[in-house]
Design a protein around this motif. Structure first.
Motif, PDB file in Angstrom:
ATOM      1  N   ALA A  91       0.845  -1.200   0.000  1.00  0.00           N
ATOM      2  CA  ALA A  91       0.000   0.000   0.000  1.00  0.00           C
ATOM      3  C   ALA A  91       0.878   1.246   0.000  1.00  0.00           C
ATOM      4  N   ALA A  92       1.932   1.209   0.830  1.00  0.00           N
ATOM      5  CA  ALA A  92       2.821   2.367   0.901  1.00  0.00           C
ATOM      6  C   ALA A  92       3.564   2.568  -0.419  1.00  0.00           C
ATOM      7  N   VAL A 112       0.139   0.607  -4.154  1.00  0.00           N
ATOM      8  CA  VAL A 112      -0.851  -0.351  -4.663  1.00  0.00           C
ATOM      9  C   VAL A 112      -2.157  -0.169  -3.884  1.00  0.00           C
ATOM     10  N   PHE A 113      -3.251  -0.037  -4.605  1.00  0.00           N
ATOM     11  CA  PHE A 113      -4.551   0.146  -3.953  1.00  0.00           C
ATOM     12  C   PHE A 113      -5.546  -0.858  -4.513  1.00  0.00           C
ATOM     13  N   ALA A 136      -4.441   5.643   7.974  1.00  0.00           N
ATOM     14  CA  ALA A 136      -3.914   5.121   6.711  1.00  0.00           C
ATOM     15  C   ALA A 136      -2.874   6.079   6.148  1.00  0.00           C
ATOM     16  N   ILE A 173       1.224   5.320   6.029  1.00  0.00           N
ATOM     17  CA  ILE A 173       1.932   5.318   4.744  1.00  0.00           C
ATOM     18  C   ILE A 173       3.063   6.351   4.784  1.00  0.00           C
ATOM     19  N   GLU A 215     -15.041   3.380  -1.416  1.00  0.00           N
ATOM     20  CA  GLU A 215     -13.781   2.804  -1.894  1.00  0.00           C
ATOM     21  C   GLU A 215     -13.074   3.791  -2.823  1.00  0.00           C
ATOM     22  N   GLN A 233     -11.567   6.588  -0.844  1.00  0.00           N
ATOM     23  CA  GLN A 233     -10.294   6.197  -0.227  1.00  0.00           C
ATOM     24  C   GLN A 233      -9.171   6.190  -1.251  1.00  0.00           C
ATOM     25  N   LEU A 289      -5.711   8.404  -1.117  1.00  0.00           N
ATOM     26  CA  LEU A 289      -4.376   7.808  -1.046  1.00  0.00           C
ATOM     27  C   LEU A 289      -3.591   7.985  -2.340  1.00  0.00           C
TER      28      LEU A 289
END
Ligand SMILES: Nc1ncnc2c1ncn2[C@@H]1O[C@H](COP(=O)(O)OP(=O)(O)OP(=O)(O)O)[C@@H](O)[C@H]1O
Ligand SMILES: [Mg+2]
Lengths: 252, 482
Positions: A78-79, A82-83, A104, A108, A157, A160, A164
């Protein structure tokens, strides 16, 4: 270098093989759609990219900007950017959306050696992205996905994802359960984020979504592999004819 | 996952207790042993009136006839009551006019505890009555409270200054005979806090006591008495930590609350005593009797507790609902990890008409720990129209811990209504994965989920306490992944 490069991926769950030699390459700036019959392994693929450890990788590799994702834990992926927009977003009772999003972002940032985000910058970001996906501000004060309608969960979703700002976003049936207006808004959100530096993998059953999010490439996943790849016209053809004709040619 | 999990479990079990240290205070400690002489010594040290000495002696004789209770789901080696010391006091019993005069070691203690008796608390509006090893050392804000007629002082001081109040209410909620530990406490209690809120007064600040067990081998036996007169309100906070030692230490406190007509008492505890090491060596044995009496009509007593510490917790903050229309509340989070054992819950005893009670209990177990909820809801024949709602949830982290629920319901009035809900769940992998996918590492994800799980209870705590409680939950559960 590809944003995402999957090489001969074999994966199974509880000893049952699901993916059997899947290959896929996505360049930066591209949107790829993945279609395929129920149970063909689309969500499995999405979960493996995100790092769900329920699946066993028996062969092959998944590269993200040239490095193997298989060595990274889910939060590290994720960091790295990738989502995954989940097909079935999970409810987390008692944890407010705001607390969740702040955690979150800060986790990250911490992984990248950055300071926590300032409260004012965070609130500004929330307001901006809420507006983008026309997410009801009231939802932000509720617990994560709890009591959200099916459509609200999907929109959440995308919210989010916007918060991010990932490099690679996998959207697993984000369109299912959405009314026409919501579909347009979700697509608008994706299109607004789309640029030459990021990529999208859009899993869907409906060609309708692809009218709004126009893909560069359309793949058909069946029998654990990509069995056909084409332009966006392939989606139209699938809509008209179903999957049987490709499955037959595949077997032949 | 399993490999990662092992690592996390390793990390947590090797984590050091944050508050594990002891301060070299110049203390006066009585030789171990418990006889009538011990009781007389304590009473004499405190210059107590003869009625109180008699009361203590009666309790001591009572205690000698009683047996330690073993109905809790708790396992521990026998406690040798003769090997404990029953009195320890900092030698410099201070009569202080400013903090400059306080023993610097003591100030260090306060700072390590994160308590500041100075401006910070003044700004936060908290009056602190700190109890170190049994003797109350310094009370702040007395003047401001005195303006409103509020009495907030050490128990010993109350005995000297307000004997009538003490005499009228001491033992009125928790009688000497109530149980083994209450009888022991009644015989040898050292000090504690006393609060009286006069009729019609809303206490202008949160009252707070920090308890700390410091001297080695000392049992600590606090006695707390809070009386809220008609139409008054008070919020009382109790926080606890204790130094890390290899041997177990006994703590047997008694807390009595009395709410008169339309009075409201809110009592919050964050308990973080040393829980022992990962094998269960050391740690506090916490055998506590806490009870409130809603004596007046339409009174309200509310207990909120966050219990993360102690090796053994035996604790049932309860409410007697005597006044018509009175209400009792119990909000609890109990966390056990490693080899900790908790047997905790509440008793709501409905006597008055139209009385109501609410019980919200969240038990979280990890490691090899055992966590039991034990509750009683009793509605007497006189309790016409009584209502109760109970919700007892257990969350398991891992597969080697235990969660148990023992709810008892006795309804002797046909109009009584009792609702009981109970759930046991495991922390869900898909919740953890969802948070992981958003960049949150597993350890933090578990803390977030558990915090969410306990939110109903944590929301009951006053602000600054809630922040502390959230941090504590995070620390106590580090790495305990299911
Ligand atoms: N946890 C699991 N345990 C056992 N089988 C599983 C598990 N997860 C997925 N499968 C199986 O793997 C296969 C692929 O499932 P997957 O969810 O990837 O399909 P999909 O292509 O996303 O389907 P849909 O279009 O219905 O969403 C299915 O046969 C499914 O039953
Ligand atoms: Mg799917």
């Amino acid at each position: 270098m590809y944003m995402l490069e999957i090489r001969n991926l074999h994966a199974s769950i509880d000893g049952k093989p699901i993916l059997k030699g899947l290959n896929l390459s996505v360049k930066a700036g591209e949107v790829h759609a993945i279609m395929g019959p129920n149970g063909s392994g689309k969500s499995t693929l999405a979960s493996i990219i995100a790092g769900n450890e329920a699946y066993e990788i028996t062969e092959g590799d998944v590269l993200f900007q040239g490095i193997s994702l298989l060595d990274l834990q889910p939060h590290e992926r994720a960091a790295a950017g990738v989502f995954l927009a989940f097909q079935y977003p999970v409810e987390i009772p008692g944890v407010s959306m705001m607390n969740f999003m702040k955690s979150a972002i800060n986790e990250i940032r911490a992984q990248k050696g950055q300071e926590p985000i300032e409260a004012s910058a965070f609130l500004k970001l929330v307001r901006e992205k809420q507006a983008l996906v026309e997410l009801d501000a009231k939802l932000a004060n509720r617990s994560v996905n709890q009591g959200f309608s099916g459509g609200e969960k999907k929109r959440n979703e995308v919210f989010q994802m916007a918060m991010l700002d990932p490099k690679l976003a996998v959207l697993d049936e984000t369109d299912s359960g959405l009314d026409i207006d919501a579909l347009r808004i979700v697509a608008q959100g994706v299109n607004a984020l789309r640029n030459s530096q990021n990529s999208f993998l859009v899993i869907t059953h409906y060609q309708r979504l692809l009218d709004y999010i126009v893909p560069d490439v359309v793949h058909v996943l069946a029998n654990g592999k990509i069995i056909k790849t084409g332009s966006k016209d392939l989606a139209l053809e699938l809509e008209a004819k179903g999957y049987d004709w490709i499955l037959e040619t595949d077997q032949a | 996952m399993p490999e990662n999990q092992d690592q996390l479990l390793h990390d947590i079990t090797n984590r050091e207790y944050e508050h594990g240290w002891s301060v070299d205070l110049d203390a006066e400690t009585l030789e171990p042993g418990l006889t009538e002489e011990t009781v007389r010594f304590i009473s004499a040290k405190k210059n107590e009136p003869s009625w109180l000495l008699e009361w203590r002696l009666k309790a001591f004789r009572q205690w000698q006839q009683m047996a330690e209770p073993h109905w809790g789901l708790l396992h521990y080696p026998p406690i040798n009551y003769q090997s404990l010391s029953y009195y320890s006091a900092p030698k410099k019993k201070p009569e202080l006019s400013s903090l400059d005069e306080v023993d610097p070691e003591l100030l260090k203690t306060f700072n390590r505890l994160g308590i500041s008796l100075q401006e910070q608390k003044m700004l936060a509006g908290v009056a602190v009555d700190a109890v170190i090893d049994s003797v109350s050392v310094k009370t702040t804000f007395k003047e401001k409270l005195a303006e409103k007629g509020v009495i907030f002082c050490s128990f010993s001081e109350a005995v000297q200054e307000h004997p009538d109040l003490v005499k009228a209410y001491l033992g009125s909620v928790v009688p000497i005979k109530d149980n083994f530990f209450a009888a022991l406490n009644s015989a040898v209690f050292s000090d504690g806090s006393f609060v009286y809120i006069p009729a019609g007064v809303r206490c202008p600040m949160e009252l707070s006591t920090y308890f700390r067990i410091n001297a080695m081998n000392t049992g600590q036996f606090e006695r707390t008495l809070i009386i809220a007169d008609d139409d008054s309100y008070v919020s009382y906070l109790e926080g606890c930590t204790a130094p890390m030692r290899d041997e177990n230490q006994l703590h047997a406190a008694v807390v009595e609350l009395v709410a008169l007509n339309r009075a409201h008492i809110k009592y919050s505890t964050v308990q973080n005593w040393y829980p022992g090491d990962k094998n269960g060596k050391g740690g506090i044995y916490n055998f506590v009797t806490k009870r409130g009496n809603c004596l007046g009509d339409n009174s309200l007593i509310s207990w909120t507790q966050v219990e993360t510490g102690s090796s053994i917790t035996w604790k049932y903050p309860s409410v007697l609902l005597k006044g018509d229309g009175s209400k009792g509340e119990f909000f609890s989070v109990a966390v056990t990890a490693n080899a900790q054992q908790a047997d905790t819950g509440t008793k709501m005893v409905h006597l008055g008409k139209n009385t109501s009670s609410t019980i919200i209990s969240k038990g979280i177990s990890a490691g090899n720990s055992n966590n039991s909820y034990r509750g009683l809801v009793k509605m007497a024949p006189s309790a016409t129209g009584a209502r109760n709602f109970s919700q007892c949830d257990s969350l398991l982290l891992g597969s080697t811990c235990g969660a148990h629920t023992f709810p008892s319901i006795e309804v002797d009035n046909a109009t009584g209504k009792v609702e009981h809900e109970a759930t046991t769940s495991k922390i869900a992998e898909d919740q953890i994965f969802y948070l992981n996918q958003r960049g949150i590492p597993t350890e933090k994800a578990v803390a977030l989920i558990v915090n969410g799980y306990c939110r109903e209870v944590l929301d009951q705590l006053p602000m600054e306490f809630a922040v502390e409680a959230r941090k504590l939950l995070e620390i106590s559960l580090e790495g305990s992944v299911g």
